[in-house]
Structures are given as C-alpha cells and as structure tokens.
Design a protein around this motif. Structure first.
Motif, short mmCIF file in Angstrom:
data_model
loop_
_atom_site.label_atom_id
_atom_site.label_comp_id
_atom_site.label_asym_id
_atom_site.label_seq_id
_atom_site.Cartn_x
_atom_site.Cartn_y
_atom_site.Cartn_z
N ILE A 1 42.30 53.80 45.74
CA ILE A 1 41.20 53.47 46.64
C ILE A 1 41.44 52.10 47.26
CG2 ILE A 1 38.74 52.88 46.68
CD1 ILE A 1 38.42 55.13 44.51
N ILE A 2 42.00 51.20 46.48
CA ILE A 2 42.33 49.86 46.98
C ILE A 2 43.80 49.60 46.69
CG2 ILE A 2 41.70 48.62 44.86
CD1 ILE A 2 40.54 46.40 46.71
N SER A 3 44.41 48.89 47.59
CA SER A 3 45.78 48.46 47.37
C SER A 3 45.86 46.99 47.76
CB SER A 3 46.78 49.30 48.17
OG SER A 3 46.47 49.26 49.54
N GLY A 4 46.85 46.36 47.32
CA GLY A 4 46.98 44.94 47.61
C GLY A 4 47.47 44.69 49.02
N TYR A 5 47.71 43.43 49.29
CA TYR A 5 48.17 43.01 50.60
C TYR A 5 49.68 43.15 50.76
CZ TYR A 5 43.56 40.82 51.20
OH TYR A 5 42.22 40.58 51.32
N GLY A 6 50.37 43.60 49.73
CA GLY A 6 51.81 43.76 49.81
C GLY A 6 52.57 42.55 49.31
N ASP A 7 51.85 41.53 48.87
CA ASP A 7 52.50 40.32 48.36
C ASP A 7 52.08 40.02 46.92
OD1 ASP A 7 49.87 39.52 48.67
OD2 ASP A 7 50.32 37.83 49.98
N GLY A 8 51.58 41.05 46.23
CA GLY A 8 51.14 40.87 44.84
C GLY A 8 49.68 40.50 44.70
N ARG A 9 48.98 40.30 45.82
CA ARG A 9 47.57 39.94 45.77
C ARG A 9 46.71 41.12 46.27
NH1 ARG A 9 45.70 36.54 49.30
NH2 ARG A 9 47.21 37.20 50.83
N VAL A 10 45.49 41.17 45.74
CA VAL A 10 44.53 42.17 46.20
C VAL A 10 43.32 41.49 46.85
CG1 VAL A 10 43.19 42.43 44.07
CG2 VAL A 10 43.49 44.39 45.57
N GLY A 11 43.17 40.20 46.68
CA GLY A 11 42.09 39.46 47.32
C GLY A 11 40.70 39.85 46.85
N PRO A 12 40.43 39.81 45.54
CA PRO A 12 39.14 40.27 45.04
C PRO A 12 37.94 39.50 45.62
CG PRO A 12 40.31 39.09 43.32
CD PRO A 12 41.26 39.28 44.45
N GLY A 13 38.13 38.23 45.94
CA GLY A 13 37.03 37.43 46.48
C GLY A 13 36.98 37.40 47.99
N GLU B 1 24.57 38.43 52.87
CA GLU B 1 25.70 37.83 52.17
C GLU B 1 26.93 38.70 52.40
OE1 GLU B 1 26.92 37.05 47.57
OE2 GLU B 1 24.92 36.49 48.22
N PRO B 2 28.06 38.09 52.76
CA PRO B 2 29.28 38.87 52.94
C PRO B 2 29.67 39.59 51.66
CG PRO B 2 29.55 36.68 53.86
CD PRO B 2 28.25 36.69 53.10
N LEU B 3 30.19 40.78 51.82
CA LEU B 3 30.61 41.60 50.68
C LEU B 3 32.08 41.33 50.39
CD1 LEU B 3 29.57 44.00 48.88
CD2 LEU B 3 30.79 45.48 50.48
N SER B 4 32.39 41.07 49.13
CA SER B 4 33.79 40.85 48.74
C SER B 4 34.45 42.19 48.45
CB SER B 4 33.88 39.95 47.51
OG SER B 4 33.38 40.64 46.38
N ARG B 5 35.76 42.17 48.47
CA ARG B 5 36.52 43.39 48.15
C ARG B 5 36.21 43.87 46.74
NH1 ARG B 5 41.26 44.56 51.12
NH2 ARG B 5 42.57 44.66 49.27
N SER B 6 36.08 42.94 45.79
CA SER B 6 35.76 43.35 44.41
C SER B 6 34.34 43.90 44.31
CB SER B 6 35.98 42.20 43.43
OG SER B 6 35.11 41.13 43.71
N ALA B 7 33.41 43.37 45.10
CA ALA B 7 32.04 43.88 45.07
C ALA B 7 31.97 45.30 45.62
CB ALA B 7 31.11 42.95 45.85
N LEU B 8 32.73 45.58 46.68
CA LEU B 8 32.76 46.95 47.22
C LEU B 8 33.35 47.90 46.18
CD1 LEU B 8 32.46 49.15 49.29
CD2 LEU B 8 34.60 48.35 50.35
N VAL B 9 34.44 47.49 45.56
CA VAL B 9 35.04 48.32 44.52
C VAL B 9 34.04 48.53 43.38
CG1 VAL B 9 36.84 48.33 42.75
CG2 VAL B 9 37.42 47.81 45.11
N GLY B 10 33.28 47.49 43.05
CA GLY B 10 32.26 47.61 42.02
C GLY B 10 31.19 48.64 42.38
N LEU B 11 30.77 48.65 43.64
CA LEU B 11 29.78 49.64 44.09
C LEU B 11 30.33 51.07 43.98
CD1 LEU B 11 28.38 47.85 47.30
CD2 LEU B 11 27.17 48.21 45.12
N LEU B 12 31.58 51.25 44.38
CA LEU B 12 32.20 52.57 44.27
C LEU B 12 32.38 52.99 42.82
CD1 LEU B 12 34.89 52.25 47.08
CD2 LEU B 12 32.71 53.49 47.19
N HIS B 13 32.78 52.04 41.99
CA HIS B 13 32.96 52.29 40.56
C HIS B 13 31.63 52.70 39.93
CE1 HIS B 13 33.98 50.78 36.34
NE2 HIS B 13 34.90 51.70 36.58
N ASP B 14 30.57 51.99 40.27
CA ASP B 14 29.23 52.35 39.77
C ASP B 14 28.84 53.76 40.21
OD1 ASP B 14 28.98 49.85 38.59
OD2 ASP B 14 27.63 49.06 40.13
N ALA B 15 29.07 54.05 41.50
CA ALA B 15 28.71 55.36 42.04
C ALA B 15 29.51 56.48 41.38
CB ALA B 15 28.94 55.39 43.55
#
Length: 145
Positions: free
Chosen positions: A48-60, A1-15
């Motif tokens: 650790i994460i920054s948005g796309y520069g247009d106000g979005r971070v693309g969590p999904g 299953e493809p990993l979303s940006r929010s899921a990766l952040v979740g893994l790092l947050h858990d760690a």
C-alpha cells in the motif's frame, strides 16, 4: 491539520481491523516501536505504501492528493480502468506523477476527490478531507481490501 503519511496508513490500518503482520521493514526513517510502526509494517507488506527509493518512507511527511490516491487505490486492490479521459479536462493534469495517474483516474471516476477546475495532485491532504474520502470509499465498497 495536514495529514502525514503515517497517519493515512494508520487510518487504513484501522479500517482493515488493525492486522498484525510479520514483515521486516528496512526504512531508515522509521522507529519500528513508534505508535505507527505496526501500521507501516502492515501497509508495506500489502504494498500500500512504498518508500521514496532512497531507504526512506517519510512517515511524518505531509501526504499529497496523488500519494493518497495511490495508497487508497492499492488498498482497494489496484482496480484498473479502461481508457478514462476524465482527467484531461483539468488545467493541472500535467502535474500528475506518472506513478499516480491510474490511481487518480480511479479516484476521480469514483468521485472521491472534490475538484474545482483543478485536481491539485501535489496539494497537501488534511485530516478531515482524508476521513471524508475514506468514508465515501467504504460506503462504495464496504469490504475494500
């Protein structure tokens, strides 16, 4: 299953032990009460994460290999390499975004991203791959911050 940006952040947050932070996020595409809200708040506060520069971070959005490299590199403290030519042997080295070059060089030097003649910087990361990379990183530096 493809990993979303929010899921990766979740893994790092858990760690990191699921720290709670008081940080205002202004992303237009984040529901701050979503299950990933606190992880994104923490990752944003730690740069650790920054948005796309247009106000979005693309969590999904599916995370790419170069995006993951940047996030784990930042999580590890953004260590710098001195003149690392190791990426020049790959046929797709020109596809690496400028912002991701130091992070991919660092990740490659540490053997975190398996390669087979190409780096695949724009390729999607899958859940199992991300977990293996994070496990390897934690084994190399148990107290990554």
């Amino acid at each position: 299953e493809p990993l979303s940006r929010s899921a990766l952040v979740g893994l790092l947050h858990d760690a990191q032990g699921n720290p709670v932070v008081n940080y205002a996020m202004n992303y237009t595409d984040v529901d701050q009460s979503a299950p990933y809200g606190e992880a994104l708040r923490w990752a944003s506060s730690e740069h650790i994460i920054s948005g796309y520069g247009d106000g979005r971070v693309g969590p999904g959005d599916a995370v790419t290999r170069e995006q993951m490299a940047v996030m784990i590199w930042r999580w590890a403290g953004s260590p710098m390499l001195m003149d690392y030519p190791g990426l020049s042997n790959y046929s797709d080295v020109e596809e690496i975004s400028r912002f991701a070059q130091p992070a991919l060089a660092w990740a490659h030097q540490r053997g975190l991203f398996p390669t087979s003649g190409r780096l695949g910087p724009k390729d999607t990361v899958f859940q199992a791959e991300a977990e293996a990379i994070l496990t390897a990183l934690q084994e190399q530096t148990p107290k990554a911050t």
